[in-house]
Design a protein around this motif. Structure first.
Motif, mmCIF file in Angstrom:
data_model
loop_
_atom_site.group_PDB
_atom_site.id
_atom_site.type_symbol
_atom_site.label_atom_id
_atom_site.label_comp_id
_atom_site.label_asym_id
_atom_site.label_seq_id
_atom_site.Cartn_x
_atom_site.Cartn_y
_atom_site.Cartn_z
ATOM 1 N N PHE A 125 48.344 70.874 51.440
ATOM 2 C CA PHE A 125 46.894 70.974 51.243
ATOM 3 C C PHE A 125 46.338 69.722 50.576
ATOM 4 N N GLU A 126 45.070 69.433 50.877
ATOM 5 C CA GLU A 126 44.375 68.281 50.296
ATOM 6 C C GLU A 126 44.093 68.540 48.816
ATOM 7 N N THR A 127 44.053 67.484 48.015
ATOM 8 C CA THR A 127 43.805 67.595 46.576
ATOM 9 C C THR A 127 42.537 68.380 46.270
ATOM 10 N N GLY A 185 42.511 72.195 45.999
ATOM 11 C CA GLY A 185 43.169 72.814 44.861
ATOM 12 C C GLY A 185 42.408 72.673 43.563
ATOM 13 N N LYS A 186 41.088 72.384 43.629
ATOM 14 C CA LYS A 186 40.276 72.219 42.398
ATOM 15 C C LYS A 186 39.194 73.276 42.339
ATOM 16 N N PHE A 187 39.109 73.929 41.171
ATOM 17 C CA PHE A 187 38.163 75.029 40.982
ATOM 18 C C PHE A 187 37.618 74.968 39.564
ATOM 19 N N THR A 232 43.260 73.154 38.373
ATOM 20 C CA THR A 232 43.800 72.315 39.439
ATOM 21 C C THR A 232 45.171 72.839 39.852
ATOM 22 N N VAL A 233 45.362 73.044 41.147
ATOM 23 C CA VAL A 233 46.663 73.431 41.695
ATOM 24 C C VAL A 233 47.176 72.221 42.465
ATOM 25 N N GLN A 234 48.380 71.786 42.120
ATOM 26 C CA GLN A 234 48.989 70.617 42.754
ATOM 27 C C GLN A 234 50.327 70.991 43.358
ATOM 28 N N GLN A 235 50.596 70.381 44.499
ATOM 29 C CA GLN A 235 51.902 70.535 45.142
ATOM 30 C C GLN A 235 52.675 69.258 44.889
ATOM 31 N N LYS A 236 53.907 69.378 44.491
ATOM 32 C CA LYS A 236 54.707 68.166 44.243
ATOM 33 C C LYS A 236 55.947 68.179 45.055
#
Length: 163
Positions: A43-45, A48-50, A159-163
């Motif tokens: 997913f795009e950065t 994942g921002k709320f 913020t939800v981030q995938q690493k």
């Protein structure tokens, strides 16, 4: 001798009706305060921002005292989750960060099986909370952003981030 089956069936019917009403009630209470979002791997950065704000005097430890890694679940929030996160597929790694500008926040994430609880508090030198973990299974997650003190109102970015 009188047949008691009709009366017994009526009582069983009432018990089932009461059980149905009681088990349906949590679904209403679980409507998130700020919304629902879905994520797929890659997913795009921006997806994942709320944003939201903290508040409430519900103790998050009432959901769970400890998470799956035995970390304490602390803080106060609204009884309803702030967000519902739907993971469309399994994720190997996810990080969830709260940013209020260094206010003492906490996080609680309840997994799709209602048994997998992840909790977070301070992140490094920041008092803002985060959770970084592996093996996020496909399903519906509830996210609470709390504060160390009850009823504290602070705007935040989640913020939800995938690493």
């Amino acid at each position: 001798m009188k047949d008691c089956r009709p009366r017994l069936q009526k009582r069983i019917g009432w018990v089932l009706a009461i059980l149905a009403a009681v088990t349906a009630a949590p679904a209403i209470a679980e409507t998130p305060n700020f919304g629902k979002f879905s994520l797929v791997p890659g997913f795009e950065t921006a997806q994942g921002k709320f944003s939201g704000y903290t508040g409430g005097s519900f103790s998050l430890s009432a959901i769970s005292n400890r998470d799956r890694d035995k970390k304490a679940c602390i803080g106060f929030a609204d009884p309803k989750p702030d967000y519902t996160m739907v993971l469309e597929k399994d994720f190997e790694q996810l990080t969830i960060l709260v940013n209020t500008g260094n206010t003492d926040t906490t996080l609680l994430v309840k997994g799709p099986d209602n048994d997998t609880i992840r909790c977070g508090d301070d992140t490094g030198r920041s008092k803002d909370a985060s959770i970084s973990d592996r093996n996020w299974k496909k399903g519906i997650y509830q996210i609470w952003v709390g504060t160390f003190n009850p009823d504290a109102k602070h705007k935040y970015t989640l913020t939800v981030q995938q690493k």
